[in-house]
Design a protein around this motif. Structure first.
Motif, short mmCIF file in Angstrom:
data_model
loop_
_atom_site.label_atom_id
_atom_site.label_comp_id
_atom_site.label_asym_id
_atom_site.label_seq_id
_atom_site.Cartn_x
_atom_site.Cartn_y
_atom_site.Cartn_z
N ASP A 492 0.85 -1.19 0.00
CA ASP A 492 0.00 0.00 0.00
C ASP A 492 0.88 1.24 0.00
O ASP A 492 1.91 1.28 0.69
CB ASP A 492 -0.90 0.00 1.25
N PRO A 493 0.55 2.27 -0.76
CA PRO A 493 1.37 3.50 -0.81
C PRO A 493 1.59 4.14 0.56
O PRO A 493 2.56 4.86 0.77
CB PRO A 493 0.55 4.43 -1.72
N LYS A 496 5.07 3.53 3.76
CA LYS A 496 6.24 4.19 3.19
C LYS A 496 7.54 3.51 3.58
O LYS A 496 8.47 3.38 2.79
CB LYS A 496 6.26 5.66 3.63
N ALA A 497 7.64 3.05 4.84
CA ALA A 497 8.88 2.42 5.31
C ALA A 497 9.19 1.15 4.51
O ALA A 497 10.34 0.90 4.14
CB ALA A 497 8.78 2.10 6.80
N ILE A 498 8.15 0.35 4.21
CA ILE A 498 8.37 -0.88 3.44
C ILE A 498 8.77 -0.54 2.01
O ILE A 498 9.65 -1.19 1.42
CB ILE A 498 7.11 -1.76 3.45
N LEU A 499 8.17 0.49 1.46
CA LEU A 499 8.55 0.92 0.10
C LEU A 499 10.02 1.34 0.06
O LEU A 499 10.74 1.03 -0.89
CB LEU A 499 7.65 2.07 -0.35
#
Length: 603
Positions: A492-493, A496-499
């Motif tokens: 999911d956008p 953010k930390a995982i992105l």
């Protein structure tokens, strides 16, 4: 149109910056094991908890959690913005920041670095020593000098065959690489004939590595007595002779704890001593010992032994080294002077007399105080007032160059014993010192410092797991190659930390040799808030295997949590309830559900 700083320049800037040198300008560091420790400059403490890792070019405080690279230190300590920190660091390195117009072109291909080209050159020369039709000339020479294949492999010794364009034909496959080979000095331009040719031809090749093990230049030796006997790489953006020591990296690899470093003259001296089990020798690269050389040496060990030939040239070189080392002689450091028998050098002496005889010579080295007074009293008669006064006048010129401390006091005491003049009277002869402004990069006394702990990370457990994984990856970029990536996750956008974690993993896959400092520098430029939260997490140093296991556990947790969210989302999106069976699903729903279920079960 706005301007930006090329990422390639930032990477090069971090590569050229020694973090220990930078922080030493602000904080007094003390070597402890492989790291350096100090009282943290970001919070008040009495027991040192601020650690600087010279290999990863990274600092961390176990007390307040402050951490970062060279740019981060300047930003936090001097309250500078990211561009201001780059400007400051560039000024320290004598570089000009190349601002460019922003063109918003995504995914620009990474330029081949000078380090990559130099390593490729080293590999080429090593291959020639194994495969070239004329290799026997080099092999016979090395055997004649008593060097084994193992030692030659340790130092990366190679062979440059005859011919003007061997290296060029092998490596200059693109215009960019051609320009890089010229910039590194591996190719020489003949402006009159508008042609290029290899710098090293028909020579034995010695790669020069920096303290981190990166190849930064080369030395080439002829097989006979023709001139010049040695040919070195020129000064380049990655190689400055006044800063580098041949054999330092190999000495650090061979010795977990180095008590003293032996400074000799040439490549063959270092390699020959290593062959005979004396694995703590380094050599300057055609220059006199410099303060930068000594800074490197004393950061690694407390004692330096200068080795010189016993002739007039050796005495002159010793005098230059003596005057250079004086301002470096802080309490706890030692400098010694070894003069070999005339006509001998370390290579010849260890070959003919052996390891024990050479080490016996080292044991007879003169300490700095002995060298000073032997040098100054050689032609004096200390029974006469005139010569005692002369000794005082000459000796104080040197003693007052020593840092103020117990060593300087003891030297004054020795001078007092030899001349009969009290220490107090000798100290009265000290000339008044002009006020010397601090270097531009030293902070003023009232320089702002961070007094509070960094902002704590979010309390969300899943975010904390991701932030910890980011920190582990930043400290250990190689982990990206040893664990799963996150490319098959639907993220999911808002996560953010995982992105960011996925982006870091992919970046490391594209740049496998990226350093901690460079990785953080790039990440801070793009996602400063998340990276700072990650770095502010409390960090306990453990061994690499433990850290890798923890990193893998966090990646698995992220997978499981992501899949649970996707299963829940799938159920909600299809308006299914928890009691539904596979038989109630459409074939498309069943396929998607089983894929999610199987992925969850595998993690």
């Amino acid at each position: 149109m706005s301007q930006h700083i090329p990422q390639s320049f930032i990477d090069d800037l971090l590569d050229r910056t020694e973090l220990v040198d930078l922080i030493s300008g602000y904080v007094k560091l003390k070597k402890t094991g492989s790291n350096y420790m100090a009282c943290c400059p970001f919070h008040n403490e009495k027991t040192p908890s601020f650690s600087v890792n010279p290999n990863k070019q990274f600092y961390y405080c176990f007390g307040c959690g402050a951490s970062g690279n060279a740019l981060g230190f300047l930003m936090d300590y001097e309250k500078r913005s990211f561009p201001e920190a780059i400007e400051t660091l560039a000024h320290m390195n004598g570089m000009q920041v190349p601002y460019e117009k922003a063109n918003n072109k995504p995914n620009q291909p990474k330029k081949t670095s000078l380090y990559d080209l130099l390593l490729a050159s080293q590999n080429f020369y090593e291959d020639q020593l194994k495969d070239h039709q004329d290799k026997q000339i080099a092999i016979d020479y090395l055997k004649g000098r008593g060097l084994s294949g193992e030692t030659c492999k340790t130092f990366g010794v190679g062979f440059a065959p005859e011919g003007w364009n061997n290296l060029q034909n092998k490596l200059a496959t693109t215009n960019e690489k051609l320009k890089g080979l010229i910039e590194t000095g591996m190719l020489i331009e003949n402006t009159e004939k508008q042609s290029l040719y290899d710098r090293f031809r028909y020579r034995l090749i010695f790669p020069i590595r920096d303290a981190r093990g990166r190849t930064i230049g080369f030395g080439g030796r002829v097989f006979d007595n023709s001139k010049p006997k040695y040919l070195n790489s020129p000064e380049t953006p990655v190689f400055q002779k006044q800063s580098e020591l041949y054999g330092l990296y190999e000495a650090k690899q061979a010795n977990r704890h180095i008590e003293e470093l032996l400074v000799v003259e040439g490549y063959m001296d270092v390699v020959a001593l290593y062959e005979h089990g004396i694995q703590n020798a380094v050599a300057t690269l055609g220059t006199s010992i410099s303060s930068k050389h000594l800074n490197k040496i004393f950061r690694i060990c407390p004692t330096v032994v200068f080795c010189f030939d016993g002739d007039e040239a050796g005495r002159k070189a010793a005098n230059r080294a003596f005057e250079t080392v004086l301002p470096q002689m802080e309490d706890g450091r030692q400098a010694k002077f070894l003069f070999l028998p005339e006509g001998e050098d370390p290579d010849s002496l260890v070959q003919t007399k052996g390891k024990t005889a050479f080490l016996n010579q080292v044991d007879k080295s003169l300490r700095l105080s002995e060298y000073l007074f032997e040098r100054l009293t050689k032609a004096l008669d200390l029974s006469t007032p005139d010569d005692r006064a002369k000794l005082i006048a000459e000796a104080t010129q040197f003693i007052f160059k020593l840092p103020i401390g117990s060593y300087q006091t003891l030297m004054l005491q020795e001078l007092s014993l030899k001349t009969g003049l009290s220490i107090e009277a000798i100290q009265q002869l000290k000339p008044s010192q002009p006020t010397i402004p601090s270097p531009a990069y030293h902070p003023a006394e009232n320089s702002p410092r961070l007094q509070s702990n960094p902002a704590p990370p979010t309390d969300n457990k899943n975010d904390s797991v991701t932030l910890t994984a980011i920190k582990l990856l930043l400290f250990n970029p190689a982990f990206a190659q040893q664990a799963q990536d996150l490319n098959d996750l639907t993220i999911d956008p808002s996560e953010k930390a995982i992105l960011i974690l996925r982006s870091l993993i992919n970046q490391i896959h594209q740049q496998p040799d990226i350093s901690t400092a460079t990785l953080i520098g790039q990440a801070m430029a793009n996602e400063k808030n998340i990276i700072e939260k990650s770095l502010s997490l409390k960090f306990i140093e453990v061994d690499e295997n433990q850290s890798l296991k923890e990193y893998k556990d966090h990646i698995n947790h992220i997978y499981k949590q992501n899949n649970r969210i996707n299963v829940k989302s799938f159920i909600e999106s299809t308006k299914l309830n928890r009691n539904i069976t596979l038989n109630d699903m459409s074939s498309e729903q069943k396929e998607k559900f089983l894929a999610l279920f199987n992925r969850e079960s595998d993690k």
